[in-house]
Design an enzyme around this catalytic site. Structure first.
Site, PDB file in Angstrom:
ATOM      1  N   ARG A   1       0.859  -1.186   0.000  1.00  0.00           N
ATOM      2  CA  ARG A   1       0.000   0.000   0.000  1.00  0.00           C
ATOM      3  C   ARG A   1       0.897   1.237   0.000  1.00  0.00           C
ATOM      4  O   ARG A   1       1.681   1.442   0.923  1.00  0.00           O
ATOM      5  CB  ARG A   1      -0.899  -0.016   1.241  1.00  0.00           C
ATOM      6  CG  ARG A   1      -1.728   1.225   1.430  1.00  0.00           C
ATOM      7  CD  ARG A   1      -2.686   1.096   2.626  1.00  0.00           C
ATOM      8  NE  ARG A   1      -3.404   2.328   2.799  1.00  0.00           N
ATOM      9  CZ  ARG A   1      -3.191   3.200   3.797  1.00  0.00           C
ATOM     10  NH1 ARG A   1      -2.307   2.952   4.730  1.00  0.00           N
ATOM     11  NH2 ARG A   1      -3.885   4.313   3.857  1.00  0.00           N
TER      12      ARG A   1
ATOM     13  N   HIS B   1      -2.564  10.993   0.979  1.00  0.00           N
ATOM     14  CA  HIS B   1      -1.987  10.771   2.305  1.00  0.00           C
ATOM     15  C   HIS B   1      -1.323  12.086   2.723  1.00  0.00           C
ATOM     16  O   HIS B   1      -0.122  12.155   2.908  1.00  0.00           O
ATOM     17  CB  HIS B   1      -1.018   9.592   2.263  1.00  0.00           C
ATOM     18  CG  HIS B   1      -0.748   8.961   3.602  1.00  0.00           C
ATOM     19  ND1 HIS B   1      -0.952   7.621   3.865  1.00  0.00           N
ATOM     20  CD2 HIS B   1      -0.275   9.484   4.758  1.00  0.00           C
ATOM     21  CE1 HIS B   1      -0.606   7.346   5.116  1.00  0.00           C
ATOM     22  NE2 HIS B   1      -0.189   8.463   5.677  1.00  0.00           N
TER      23      HIS B   1
ATOM     24  N   GLU C   1      -6.972   8.539   6.586  1.00  0.00           N
ATOM     25  CA  GLU C   1      -7.175   9.170   7.892  1.00  0.00           C
ATOM     26  C   GLU C   1      -7.627  10.624   7.793  1.00  0.00           C
ATOM     27  O   GLU C   1      -6.903  11.548   8.211  1.00  0.00           O
ATOM     28  CB  GLU C   1      -5.899   9.061   8.730  1.00  0.00           C
ATOM     29  CG  GLU C   1      -5.450   7.637   8.974  1.00  0.00           C
ATOM     30  CD  GLU C   1      -4.227   7.548   9.893  1.00  0.00           C
ATOM     31  OE1 GLU C   1      -3.632   8.589  10.213  1.00  0.00           O
ATOM     32  OE2 GLU C   1      -3.884   6.420  10.296  1.00  0.00           O
TER      33      GLU C   1
ATOM     34  N   ASN D   1      -7.504   1.887   9.975  1.00  0.00           N
ATOM     35  CA  ASN D   1      -6.184   2.029  10.612  1.00  0.00           C
ATOM     36  C   ASN D   1      -6.398   1.981  12.110  1.00  0.00           C
ATOM     37  O   ASN D   1      -7.228   2.720  12.649  1.00  0.00           O
ATOM     38  CB  ASN D   1      -5.526   3.354  10.235  1.00  0.00           C
ATOM     39  CG  ASN D   1      -5.069   3.385   8.787  1.00  0.00           C
ATOM     40  OD1 ASN D   1      -5.283   2.430   8.034  1.00  0.00           O
ATOM     41  ND2 ASN D   1      -4.451   4.479   8.389  1.00  0.00           N
TER      42      ASN D   1
ATOM     43  N   TYR E   1      -4.427   1.862  15.961  1.00  0.00           N
ATOM     44  CA  TYR E   1      -3.202   1.979  16.763  1.00  0.00           C
ATOM     45  C   TYR E   1      -3.444   1.848  18.259  1.00  0.00           C
ATOM     46  O   TYR E   1      -2.635   1.260  18.968  1.00  0.00           O
ATOM     47  CB  TYR E   1      -2.501   3.321  16.484  1.00  0.00           C
ATOM     48  CG  TYR E   1      -1.854   3.343  15.116  1.00  0.00           C
ATOM     49  CD1 TYR E   1      -0.576   2.841  14.927  1.00  0.00           C
ATOM     50  CD2 TYR E   1      -2.553   3.798  14.004  1.00  0.00           C
ATOM     51  CE1 TYR E   1       0.018   2.820  13.674  1.00  0.00           C
ATOM     52  CE2 TYR E   1      -1.967   3.779  12.734  1.00  0.00           C
ATOM     53  CZ  TYR E   1      -0.677   3.282  12.573  1.00  0.00           C
ATOM     54  OH  TYR E   1      -0.102   3.245  11.339  1.00  0.00           O
TER      55      TYR E   1
ATOM     56  N   GLU F   1      -3.597  -0.095   8.165  1.00  0.00           N
ATOM     57  CA  GLU F   1      -2.398   0.256   8.949  1.00  0.00           C
ATOM     58  C   GLU F   1      -2.545  -0.281  10.354  1.00  0.00           C
ATOM     59  O   GLU F   1      -3.630  -0.200  10.949  1.00  0.00           O
ATOM     60  CB  GLU F   1      -2.206   1.776   9.088  1.00  0.00           C
ATOM     61  CG  GLU F   1      -1.616   2.455   7.910  1.00  0.00           C
ATOM     62  CD  GLU F   1      -1.425   3.950   8.137  1.00  0.00           C
ATOM     63  OE1 GLU F   1      -1.190   4.374   9.287  1.00  0.00           O
ATOM     64  OE2 GLU F   1      -1.521   4.681   7.145  1.00  0.00           O
TER      65      GLU F   1
END
Ligand code: IFM
Length: 477
Positions: A92, A136, A181, A309, A311, A382
């Protein structure tokens, strides 16, 4: 890899029966243009907001910029060979808007597009599925000068750019995500200002969020028209938001942050509406007068997949008198209408970003998207962690990162067992790179980058991940 025969750093794959992923599971790794490419002024590329921001004193730690980054622009063929050695099924990457459409409007820059044509050809030649992200965070500077994402026109410019990339690469790229994002672009870029373009205004952040999603919807329509076979989606960064206690005020704080972090994007894109509580929370900030008739229909244009994504988790509580505001993602200006909510630290292990490690939160997030929003295929686009690494005797034994990946892959597997149509996982990141306002001081890579020599050293986590891919699974614990 430098030493493909090296055994996995820890024996997790050698104990017990394996936890196998579905056939065809798309194992990948991700990067982004400004974080790795360098060559900031080559091949006709013009400045983006991140060039301007990083060259402004005091914005990025130690004055680091993406001018050279990992020099991927010049080292692309050997970087792709490295991906092939790791056994990646997919890669990606993002396209740099100011590289392929300098200035953000007008005709394509053939030299810029050619770089991505060569990248895609190289990937396909190695049997690696290209996964293209259109945005991005590198908005061409002239578009920011004309108002940036708070200006409605930027959405239209983005759709034009999407069409131009589809014309050039649509014959060989199947997987497309529009935005990466949008919360970060809107709330870090225009709310707290810790990301480019560094503006700080709650109403602008909300407008930026809307126009990013409008641009997404318009781009999906343009891509669909030009490439009906493409698999189209968006990547959102999601967090489970947990109240620090059952007290109604803490529960309400969690509701507010959930609205701004998650539902602000999920509801318009997947339901075609803004959450009503969000509008009420933001009434002092904006009247949503920037939302025009028909916008939400465009924003909710049907997709083929959703990228998540993940985290960490947010744990929040009601405000207390005199509490000190905290930095970065806890900065009050990231949370218009909820500025006085407190972010609570639980004392659990954290990464080098100070983000709490919470693997069950990945299961929870994937289940929520599936159970509350959509039956579409999901991809973890991600997931990863920064830790302080060191090269010792030519090796980087990143046991903490490896353990982070291991725990989160188990959590992803649990989501699949619970019925989530999770089709792939992309580690963030393939290699160490420019970590935005932190410059090169935070390392997320599975591959170590020596920024002086540009040498690459696959870390233990890379060798371990190669083995996970080869086996399509992990050992049961
Ligand atoms: O490096 C970033 C990436 O660009 C977007 N997602 C989060 C990563 C780690 O902060």
């Amino acid at each position: 890899m430098s030493n493909p025969d090296h055994p996995p750093a820890v024996g997790v794959l050698d104990q017990g029966p394996e936890l196998i992923f579905p056939p065809g599971f798309l194992w990948g790794a991700a990067t982004a243009a400004y974080q790795i490419e360098g060559a900031a002024t080559e091949g006709g590329r013009t400045p983006s907001i991140w060039d301007t921001f990083s060259h402004t004193e005091g914005r990025v730690v130690a004055g680091h910029t993406g001018d050279v980054a990992c020099d991927h622009y010049h080292r692309m063929p050997s970087d792709v060979r490295l991906m092939a050695e790791l056994g990646l099924k997919s890669y990606r990457f993002s396209v740099s808007w100011p590289r392929v459409q300098p200035g953000g409007s007008g005709p394509a820059n053939a030299e810029g597009l050619d770089f991505y044509r060569r990248l895609v050809d190289e990937l396909l030649g190695h049997g690696i599925e290209p996964w293209l992200t259109l945005y991005h965070w590198d908005l061409p500077q002239p578009l920011e000068d004309a108002g940036g994402w708070p200006a409605r026109d930027t959405a239209g410019r983005f759709a034009d750019y999407a069409e131009l990339v589809a014309d050039a690469l649509g014959d060989r790229v199947t997987y497309w995500t529009t935005l990466n994002e949008p919360w970060c672009s809107a709330f870090l870029g225009y709310g707290s200002g810790v990301h480019a373009p560094g503006r700080s205004d709650g109403a602008d952040a909300v407008r930026a969020g809307h126009h990013l999603m409008l641009g997404h919807g318009l781009a999906v329509q343009a891509l669909r028209a030009s490439r009906p076979q493409a698999q189209l989606g968006i990547t959102v960064n999601l967090y489970p938001v947990t109240p620090a206690s059952d007290a109604p005020a803490d529960v309400d704080a969690a509701r507010r942050i959930d609205a701004l972090a998650n539902r602000f994007f999920l509801d318009p894109v997947l339901r075609g509406s803004y959450p009503t509580d969000l509008a009420a929370d933001l009434r002092e900030v904006t009247d949503f007068g920037h939302v025009r008739d028909g916008d939400l229909a465009v924003i909710s244009t049907p997709l083929d997949l959703v990228g998540v994504n993940y985290y960490s988790r947010h744990v929040v509580a009601a405000p207390v008198e005199g509490a000190e505001p905290e930095p970065y993602w806890r900065a009050p200006s990231c949370w218009p209408g909820s500025e006085d909510v407190r972010f609570v630290t639980r004392g659990v292990p954290v990464t080098d970003m100070d983000w709490e490690i919470d693997a069950p939160g990945l299961t929870e997030t994937l289940r929520r998207v599936h159970e509350e929003y959509t039956d579409l295929p999901l991809y973890v686009t991600e997931n990863g962690s920064a830790f302080v690494d060191a090269v010792i005797d030519g090796q980087v034994d990143d046991v903490d990162r490896l353990a982070y990946f291991d725990a989160h892959l188990r959590a992803a597997h649990e989501a699949i067992s619970a019925g989530v149509p999770l089709r792939g996982y992309f580690a963030w990141s393939l290699m160490d790179n420019f970590e935005w306002a932190w410059g090169y001081t935070k390392r997320f890579g599975m591959v170590w980058v020596d920024y002086d020599s540009q040498a690459r050293i696959p870390k233990s986590s890379a060798r371990w991940y190669a083995e996970v891919i080869r086996r399509n699974g992990l050992a049961a614990q």
